[in-house]
Design an enzyme around this catalytic site. Structure first.
Site, PDB file in Angstrom:
ATOM      1  N   SER A  14       0.829  -1.211   0.000  1.00 23.56           N
ATOM      2  CA  SER A  14       0.000   0.000   0.000  1.00 23.56           C
ATOM      3  C   SER A  14       0.864   1.263   0.000  1.00 23.56           C
ATOM      4  CB  SER A  14      -0.874  -0.039   1.272  1.00 23.56           C
ATOM      5  OG  SER A  14      -1.681   1.104   1.378  1.00 23.56           O
ATOM      6  N   LEU A  16       3.070   4.351   0.328  1.00 26.20           N
ATOM      7  CA  LEU A  16       4.470   4.692   0.053  1.00 26.20           C
ATOM      8  C   LEU A  16       5.286   3.449  -0.310  1.00 26.20           C
ATOM      9  CD1 LEU A  16       5.110   7.254   2.971  1.00 26.20           C
ATOM     10  CD2 LEU A  16       4.142   7.669   0.697  1.00 26.20           C
ATOM     11  N   ASP A  35       4.044  -7.683   3.784  1.00 22.23           N
ATOM     12  CA  ASP A  35       2.926  -6.960   4.406  1.00 22.23           C
ATOM     13  C   ASP A  35       2.068  -7.979   5.146  1.00 22.23           C
ATOM     14  OD1 ASP A  35       0.736  -5.064   4.903  1.00 22.23           O
ATOM     15  OD2 ASP A  35       1.599  -3.880   3.276  1.00 22.23           O
ATOM     16  N   ASP A  58       4.213 -10.025   9.499  1.00 24.68           N
ATOM     17  CA  ASP A  58       3.956  -9.024  10.533  1.00 24.68           C
ATOM     18  C   ASP A  58       5.339  -8.583  11.006  1.00 24.68           C
ATOM     19  OD1 ASP A  58       3.630  -7.677  12.947  1.00 24.68           O
ATOM     20  OD2 ASP A  58       1.817  -8.798  13.454  1.00 24.68           O
ATOM     21  N   VAL A  59       5.654  -7.317  10.844  1.00 28.95           N
ATOM     22  CA  VAL A  59       7.034  -6.874  11.108  1.00 28.95           C
ATOM     23  C   VAL A  59       7.446  -7.043  12.571  1.00 28.95           C
ATOM     24  CG1 VAL A  59       7.276  -5.268   9.169  1.00 28.95           C
ATOM     25  CG2 VAL A  59       6.291  -4.441  11.322  1.00 28.95           C
ATOM     26  N   SER A 149       8.422  10.209  10.339  1.00 30.12           N
ATOM     27  CA  SER A 149       7.343  11.150  10.016  1.00 30.12           C
ATOM     28  C   SER A 149       7.774  12.496  10.561  1.00 30.12           C
ATOM     29  CB  SER A 149       6.052  10.702  10.707  1.00 30.12           C
ATOM     30  OG  SER A 149       5.133  11.775  10.778  1.00 30.12           O
ATOM     31  N   TYR A 162       1.990   8.028  18.274  1.00 28.18           N
ATOM     32  CA  TYR A 162       2.543   8.012  16.906  1.00 28.18           C
ATOM     33  C   TYR A 162       3.867   8.780  16.874  1.00 28.18           C
ATOM     34  CZ  TYR A 162       2.598   8.420  11.795  1.00 28.18           C
ATOM     35  OH  TYR A 162       2.952   8.369  10.469  1.00 28.18           O
ATOM     36  N   LYS A 166       7.705   7.376  16.058  1.00 29.13           N
ATOM     37  CA  LYS A 166       8.509   7.878  14.941  1.00 29.13           C
ATOM     38  C   LYS A 166       9.782   8.567  15.437  1.00 29.13           C
ATOM     39  CE  LYS A 166       5.794   6.452  11.638  1.00 29.13           C
ATOM     40  NZ  LYS A 166       6.247   5.387  10.730  1.00 29.13           N
TER      41      LYS A 166
HETATM   42  N1  LIG Z   1       0.841   9.006   4.422  1.00 29.74           N
HETATM   43  C1  LIG Z   1       1.452   9.935   5.134  1.00 29.74           C
HETATM   44  O1  LIG Z   1       1.089  11.119   5.101  1.00 29.74           O
HETATM   45  C2  LIG Z   1       2.614   9.581   5.989  1.00 29.74           C
HETATM   46  C3  LIG Z   1       2.994   8.279   6.255  1.00 29.74           C
HETATM   47  N2  LIG Z   1       4.083   8.050   7.069  1.00 29.74           N
HETATM   48  C4  LIG Z   1       4.545   6.717   7.352  1.00 29.74           C
HETATM   49  O2  LIG Z   1       4.835   6.058   6.134  1.00 29.74           O
HETATM   50  C5  LIG Z   1       4.657   4.663   6.250  1.00 29.74           C
HETATM   51  C6  LIG Z   1       3.771   4.176   5.122  1.00 29.74           C
HETATM   52  O3  LIG Z   1       2.502   4.769   5.303  1.00 29.74           O
HETATM   53  P1  LIG Z   1       1.391   4.854   4.163  1.00 29.74           P
HETATM   54  O4  LIG Z   1       1.888   4.256   2.928  1.00 29.74           O
HETATM   55  O5  LIG Z   1       0.903   6.223   4.192  1.00 29.74           O
HETATM   56  O6  LIG Z   1       0.264   3.956   4.851  1.00 29.74           O
HETATM   57  P2  LIG Z   1      -0.593   2.745   4.303  1.00 29.74           P
HETATM   58  O7  LIG Z   1      -1.583   2.486   5.390  1.00 29.74           O
HETATM   59  O8  LIG Z   1      -1.041   2.988   2.927  1.00 29.74           O
HETATM   60  O9  LIG Z   1       0.482   1.551   4.253  1.00 29.74           O
HETATM   61  C7  LIG Z   1       1.009   0.984   5.407  1.00 29.74           C
HETATM   62  C8  LIG Z   1       1.155  -0.511   5.175  1.00 29.74           C
HETATM   63  O10 LIG Z   1       1.756  -1.075   6.355  1.00 29.74           O
HETATM   64  C9  LIG Z   1       1.155  -2.324   6.575  1.00 29.74           C
HETATM   65  N3  LIG Z   1       1.310  -2.746   7.966  1.00 29.74           N
HETATM   66  C10 LIG Z   1       0.697  -2.233   9.064  1.00 29.74           C
HETATM   67  N4  LIG Z   1       1.068  -2.918  10.153  1.00 29.74           N
HETATM   68  C11 LIG Z   1       1.931  -3.889   9.740  1.00 29.74           C
HETATM   69  C12 LIG Z   1       2.660  -4.911  10.392  1.00 29.74           C
HETATM   70  N5  LIG Z   1       2.557  -5.117  11.717  1.00 29.74           N
HETATM   71  N6  LIG Z   1       3.442  -5.714   9.661  1.00 29.74           N
HETATM   72  C13 LIG Z   1       3.550  -5.540   8.312  1.00 29.74           C
HETATM   73  N7  LIG Z   1       2.893  -4.585   7.638  1.00 29.74           N
HETATM   74  C14 LIG Z   1       2.094  -3.780   8.344  1.00 29.74           C
HETATM   75  C15 LIG Z   1      -0.316  -2.099   6.188  1.00 29.74           C
HETATM   76  O11 LIG Z   1      -0.977  -3.340   5.957  1.00 29.74           O
HETATM   77  C16 LIG Z   1      -0.196  -1.228   4.961  1.00 29.74           C
HETATM   78  O12 LIG Z   1      -0.162  -1.996   3.784  1.00 29.74           O
HETATM   79  C17 LIG Z   1       4.083   4.438   7.656  1.00 29.74           C
HETATM   80  O13 LIG Z   1       5.116   4.056   8.512  1.00 29.74           O
HETATM   81  C18 LIG Z   1       3.546   5.812   8.039  1.00 29.74           C
HETATM   82  O14 LIG Z   1       3.547   5.989   9.435  1.00 29.74           O
HETATM   83  C19 LIG Z   1       4.804   9.072   7.605  1.00 29.74           C
HETATM   84  C20 LIG Z   1       4.463  10.347   7.368  1.00 29.74           C
HETATM   85  C21 LIG Z   1       3.368  10.699   6.531  1.00 29.74           C
HETATM   86  C1  LIG Z   2      -3.624  14.092  13.274  1.00 28.99           C
HETATM   87  C2  LIG Z   2      -3.974  14.166  11.784  1.00 28.99           C
HETATM   88  C3  LIG Z   2      -4.235  15.614  11.374  1.00 28.99           C
HETATM   89  C4  LIG Z   2      -5.530  16.153  11.882  1.00 28.99           C
HETATM   90  C5  LIG Z   2      -6.656  15.262  11.557  1.00 28.99           C
HETATM   91  O1  LIG Z   2      -7.754  15.757  11.321  1.00 28.99           O
HETATM   92  C6  LIG Z   2      -6.430  13.851  11.530  1.00 28.99           C
HETATM   93  C7  LIG Z   2      -5.188  13.285  11.648  1.00 28.99           C
HETATM   94  C8  LIG Z   2      -5.021  11.808  11.717  1.00 28.99           C
HETATM   95  C9  LIG Z   2      -3.942  11.312  10.781  1.00 28.99           C
HETATM   96  C10 LIG Z   2      -2.637  12.088  11.011  1.00 28.99           C
HETATM   97  C11 LIG Z   2      -2.874  13.608  10.823  1.00 28.99           C
HETATM   98  C12 LIG Z   2      -1.571  14.445  10.873  1.00 28.99           C
HETATM   99  O2  LIG Z   2      -1.076  14.557  12.153  1.00 28.99           O
HETATM  100  C13 LIG Z   2      -0.457  13.879   9.994  1.00 28.99           C
HETATM  101  C14 LIG Z   2      -0.262  12.367  10.188  1.00 28.99           C
HETATM  102  C15 LIG Z   2       0.361  12.090  11.559  1.00 28.99           C
HETATM  103  C16 LIG Z   2      -1.587  11.664   9.985  1.00 28.99           C
HETATM  104  C17 LIG Z   2      -1.199  10.197   9.902  1.00 28.99           C
HETATM  105  C18 LIG Z   2       0.144  10.226   9.102  1.00 28.99           C
HETATM  106  C19 LIG Z   2       0.591  11.705   9.094  1.00 28.99           C
HETATM  107  O3  LIG Z   2       0.301  12.243   7.811  1.00 28.99           O
HETATM  108  C20 LIG Z   2       2.079  11.872   9.321  1.00 28.99           C
HETATM  109  O4  LIG Z   2       2.755  11.001   9.783  1.00 28.99           O
HETATM  110  C21 LIG Z   2       2.643  13.164   8.985  1.00 28.99           C
HETATM  111  O5  LIG Z   2       3.746  13.426   9.212  1.00 28.99           O
END
Ligand SMILES: NC(=O)C1=CN([C@@H]2O[C@H](COP(=O)(O)OP(=O)(O)OC[C@H]3O[C@@H](n4cnc5c(N)ncnc54)[C@H](O)[C@@H]3O)[C@@H](O)[C@H]2O)C=CC1
Ligand SMILES: C[C@]12CCC(=O)C=C1CC[C@@H]1[C@@H]2[C@@H](O)C[C@@]2(C)[C@H]1CC[C@]2(O)C(=O)C=O
Length: 255
Positions: A14, A16, A35, A58-59, A149, A162, A166
């Site tokens: 999924s 990134l 995943d 599961d990581v 993050s 969270y 991070k």
């Molecule tokens: N989307 C955003 O704005 C941001 C995302 N991140 C970080 O980037 C990374 C990727 O996030 P996205 O692609 O946005 O989210 P996403 O939800 O699209 O992808 C995350 C993937 O991690 C998998 N996952 C969750 N728990 C797991 C586990 N225990 N073992 C193996 N896989 C597992 C999920 O099944 C999913 O496929 C995450 O670490 C997230 O915290 C950081 C900053 C911003």
């Molecule tokens: C806390 C945020 C922003 C406010 C809102 O209405 C809902 C949220 C839940 C998901 C959060 C939102 C924001 O803090 C940015 C993060 C933490 C988001 C999940 C991933 C996120 O984009 C991130 O890691 C950004 O650096």
């Protein structure tokens, strides 16, 4: 560009992680998508073609990650790059004064377990396999890329768990890079801002619009391909090591 390169991508089904798998394969690499068994990882690998395979992981599980390494060896014979994208978001205030309820301790523990302990678990196990590679002309054996993050630095209301998870990834980047320096294994962490992925798309569109407006430039969510481009650049640039790189359009999140 990446002919012969083999990568493991956690969270590769999924967002990134998936965009990274797509780019590495487009550039000639081969990829193991790791995943959860409940994720669309199997379909993802099929769509990516013969240079991809899915391993349910599961990581947080030592055995699951070891299985993924075994499959990597059996299928592709080596490992050069690990990209840690697996992660979960959580939101809870430290105390809900209306309901007289403290932060759910299990939610805190789960967030740390997946985002921090899971990332650590993968790093410690992949390092052994990458370390078996013959060094290149520069003495390099491989690269480990983590995903923190910007919440590690400017955590918002409700983001204690969270942000702590991070910040842990940020904190361990330099010491692990130092631990692995003699083996020629680099460790770099990306701290993304706001990216358009399923994690973010849980939010209603008006909330997303508001978040987009808070990004100075470009005032929009990042495209997962832009994250993948930074992964590509980190792989290519051997001088990058022990560093955390913000990828956020100069956003500093408000409380
Ligand atoms: N989307 C955003 O704005 C941001 C995302 N991140 C970080 O980037 C990374 C990727 O996030 P996205 O692609 O946005 O989210 P996403 O939800 O699209 O992808 C995350 C993937 O991690 C998998 N996952 C969750 N728990 C797991 C586990 N225990 N073992 C193996 N896989 C597992 C999920 O099944 C999913 O496929 C995450 O670490 C997230 O915290 C950081 C900053 C911003
Ligand atoms: C806390 C945020 C922003 C406010 C809102 O209405 C809902 C949220 C839940 C998901 C959060 C939102 C924001 O803090 C940015 C993060 C933490 C988001 C999940 C991933 C996120 O984009 C991130 O890691 C950004 O650096």
């Amino acid at each position: 560009m990446f002919k012969g390169l083999v990568g493991i991508i956690t969270g590769g089904a999924s967002g990134l992680g998936r965009a990274t798998a797509e780019l590495l394969i487009k550039q000639g690499g081969r990829v193991i998508v790791c995943d959860l068994p409940t994720s669309p990882g199997s379909d993802t690998a099929k769509q990516l073609g013969e240079n991809a395979a899915f391993v349910p992981v599961d990581v947080t599980s030592e055995q699951d990650v070891k299985n993924a390494l075994q499959t990597t060896m059996d299928k592709f014979g080596r490992l050069d790059v690990a990209v840690n994208c697996a992660g979960i978001a959580s939101a809870c205030r430290i105390y809900n004064f209306k309901k007289n309820q403290p932060f759910d301790l299990k939610l805190f523990q789960k967030t740390i377990e997946v985002n921090l302990v899971g990332t650590f678990n993968v790093i410690r196990l992949v390092a052994g396999m990458i370390g078996k590679n013959a060094p290149d002309a520069d003495g390099q054996r491989g690269v480990i890329i983590n995903t923190a993050s910007i919440a590690a630095f400017d955590g918002q209301i409700g983001q204690a768990a969270y942000s702590a998870s991070k910040a842990g990834v940020v904190g361990m980047t330099l010491p692990i890079a130092r631990d692995l320096a003699k083996q020629g294994i680099r460790v770099v962490t990306i701290a993304p801002g706001l990216f358009r992925t399923p994690m973010m798309q849980q939010l209603p569109e008006p909330a997303i619009k508001e978040l987009e407006a808070s990004v100075p430039f470009p005032s929009r969510l990042g495209n997962p391909h832009e994250y993948a481009l930074l992964v590509q650049s980190i792989i290519q640039n051997t001088m990058l090591n022990g560093e955390v790189i913000r990828l956020d359009g100069s956003l500093r999140m408000q409380p």
